[in-house]
Design an enzyme around this catalytic site. Structure first.
Site, PDB file in Angstrom:
ATOM      1  N   VAL A  32     -88.774  73.965  56.945  1.00  0.00           N
ATOM      2  CA  VAL A  32     -88.307  72.659  56.481  1.00  0.00           C
ATOM      3  C   VAL A  32     -88.093  71.673  57.633  1.00  0.00           C
ATOM      4  O   VAL A  32     -87.757  70.512  57.392  1.00  0.00           O
ATOM      5  CB  VAL A  32     -87.031  72.769  55.620  1.00  0.00           C
ATOM      6  CG1 VAL A  32     -87.304  73.545  54.350  1.00  0.00           C
ATOM      7  CG2 VAL A  32     -85.879  73.375  56.416  1.00  0.00           C
ATOM      8  N   LYS A  82     -89.135  83.185  60.574  1.00  0.00           N
ATOM      9  CA  LYS A  82     -89.118  84.403  59.758  1.00  0.00           C
ATOM     10  C   LYS A  82     -90.311  85.310  60.060  1.00  0.00           C
ATOM     11  O   LYS A  82     -90.225  86.527  59.867  1.00  0.00           O
ATOM     12  CB  LYS A  82     -89.099  84.033  58.270  1.00  0.00           C
ATOM     13  CG  LYS A  82     -87.821  83.300  57.854  1.00  0.00           C
ATOM     14  CD  LYS A  82     -87.910  82.737  56.438  1.00  0.00           C
ATOM     15  CE  LYS A  82     -86.670  81.927  56.098  1.00  0.00           C
ATOM     16  NZ  LYS A  82     -86.751  81.297  54.767  1.00  0.00           N
ATOM     17  N   SER A 101     -87.915  78.018  59.045  1.00  0.00           N
ATOM     18  CA  SER A 101     -88.366  79.264  58.418  1.00  0.00           C
ATOM     19  C   SER A 101     -89.612  79.871  59.043  1.00  0.00           C
ATOM     20  O   SER A 101     -89.963  81.002  58.728  1.00  0.00           O
ATOM     21  CB  SER A 101     -88.611  79.043  56.921  1.00  0.00           C
ATOM     22  OG  SER A 101     -87.388  78.921  56.240  1.00  0.00           O
ATOM     23  N   TYR A 123     -78.993  84.324  61.393  1.00  0.00           N
ATOM     24  CA  TYR A 123     -80.017  83.586  60.646  1.00  0.00           C
ATOM     25  C   TYR A 123     -80.038  82.107  61.022  1.00  0.00           C
ATOM     26  O   TYR A 123     -81.109  81.541  61.317  1.00  0.00           O
ATOM     27  CB  TYR A 123     -79.759  83.754  59.146  1.00  0.00           C
ATOM     28  CG  TYR A 123     -80.676  82.953  58.265  1.00  0.00           C
ATOM     29  CD1 TYR A 123     -81.990  83.353  58.050  1.00  0.00           C
ATOM     30  CD2 TYR A 123     -80.240  81.788  57.643  1.00  0.00           C
ATOM     31  CE1 TYR A 123     -82.839  82.617  57.238  1.00  0.00           C
ATOM     32  CE2 TYR A 123     -81.079  81.043  56.823  1.00  0.00           C
ATOM     33  CZ  TYR A 123     -82.378  81.461  56.628  1.00  0.00           C
ATOM     34  OH  TYR A 123     -83.213  80.725  55.832  1.00  0.00           O
ATOM     35  N   TYR A 148     -93.428  79.357  49.980  1.00  0.00           N
ATOM     36  CA  TYR A 148     -92.507  79.391  48.840  1.00  0.00           C
ATOM     37  C   TYR A 148     -93.275  79.226  47.525  1.00  0.00           C
ATOM     38  O   TYR A 148     -94.320  79.834  47.344  1.00  0.00           O
ATOM     39  CB  TYR A 148     -91.409  78.328  49.002  1.00  0.00           C
ATOM     40  CG  TYR A 148     -90.794  78.337  50.371  1.00  0.00           C
ATOM     41  CD1 TYR A 148     -90.153  79.482  50.858  1.00  0.00           C
ATOM     42  CD2 TYR A 148     -90.866  77.230  51.210  1.00  0.00           C
ATOM     43  CE1 TYR A 148     -89.591  79.515  52.121  1.00  0.00           C
ATOM     44  CE2 TYR A 148     -90.306  77.253  52.480  1.00  0.00           C
ATOM     45  CZ  TYR A 148     -89.671  78.394  52.921  1.00  0.00           C
ATOM     46  OH  TYR A 148     -89.129  78.424  54.169  1.00  0.00           O
TER      47      TYR A 148
END
Length: 323
Positions: A264, A70, A67, A194, A246
């Site tokens: 992760v 992103k 992530s 993705y 998060y």
């Protein structure tokens, strides 16, 4: 500061190496390839605004950035459609797990922010516009290589395949948003982009170098002009601070006090505006999916250097001027 920083980085790495494996958290198991990674790994890289690099541990071993990608996807998407992106994705912390579908139902298919999985799928959908998936993936890969000035960065095909074969939650998110029109392409195409971008493999050194433009107010560190405007760089950093971990974002801001984005795969990219970019990696995750030792190492780094967006300005390593 440079000599002191070298010592600080080495000391933190030694302290993290002494933490028993049982206290490091557990590598992500829902992506089979990530479950294979040795939880004993730890790497740390600090790149100052003037280009000085300080590394320790496994800082040159490539890992799946997941992530953290992103941040780079968001930067590209804002370059393509600007603030029009915010009609399709919000800018607020989620308070829920990174792969939650709960808020999507309550908020009519609009993800809370671009750093949860649903929001990143929307960003991937934006990047897919006018391209085949292979072209969109290639564009993002080339962008990251350009930022890091390193053409050896690749997509880990085994990780991408592992995610594709097991990413049922992400498929559910994509299909749900397609029903609302938030995602405009066939979900399997958006998912393909993705999954492959999350499978980018980078070392801590490469990752810190790639993130340095955010520490330089959006300027390319190689003197190639602007990557983004200063205002956009600050806004991306703001989202990293408020949404980058998060439902652990508030605790990270409380303990570390600098913008960061976790993945992760066990990595964290952190940015000290005007001063440095930092990448840390340790595969063991805590209960909310963030690197246990990575967060602990960044907390120690911030404490020992005084780096914090909530502290008085620090001295620039470039010219000694307050920033």
């Amino acid at each position: 500061m440079s000599a002191d920083l070298e010592t600080i980085v080495a000391e933190i790495a030694a302290e993290m190496a002494a933490v028993p494996v049982a206290r490091r958290g557990v590598p992500a198991s829902y992506i089979p390839e990530l479950a294979k990674v040795d939880p004993g790994r730890f790497g740390l890289a600090v790149v100052l605004a003037d280009g000085q690099v300080h590394v320790a541990g496994d800082a040159d071993e490539a890992f799946s950035i997941q992530s953290i990608s992103k941040v780079f996807m968001l930067t590209l998407a804002l370059g393509k459609i600007g603030d029009g992106l915010w009609a399709r994705v919000g800018r607020e912390p989620s308070g829920n797990a990174f792969n939650s579908i709960v808020q999507l139902e309550a908020e009519k298919g609009i993800p809370r922010n671009p750093f949860i999985n649903a929001g990143a799928l929307v960003v991937a959908d934006v990047l897919l516009a006018g391209h085949a998936p292979r072209e969109a993936i290639g564009e993002i890969l080339q962008f990251v290589r350009y930022l890091a000035d390193d053409d050896s960065i690749v997509v880990d095909r085994a990780v991408a395949r592992s995610e594709t074969e097991t990413g049922f939650r992400n498929a559910a998110l994509a299909n749900y948003m397609r029903a609302f029109g938030t995602i405009t392409h066939a979900p399997e195409l958006t998912l393909g982009v993705y999954f492959h971008v999350c499978a980018l493999a980078m070392s801590c050194r490469q990752l810190a170098l790639a993130g340095r433009f955010l520490a330089l107010d959006g300027r390319h560190p190689g003197g190639r002009g602007r990557v983004v405007s200063a205002e956009r760089a600050r806004r991306i950093a703001a989202l990293m601070l408020t949404c980058g971990h998060y439902d652990g974002s508030g605790d990270f801001a409380f303990r570390v006090g600098i913008p960061g984005k976790s993945g992760v795969g066990g990595g964290i990219l952190a940015v000290v505006p005007g001063v440095a970019s930092v990448a840390v990696w340790s595969p063991g995750l805590n209960a909310v999916g963030n690197s246990t030792l990575g967060a602990a190492a960044l907390e120690q780094l911030a404490r020992r250097t005084g780096w914090s967006v909530f502290a008085p300005p620090v001295q620039s390593p470039i010219d000694g001027a307050a920033r």
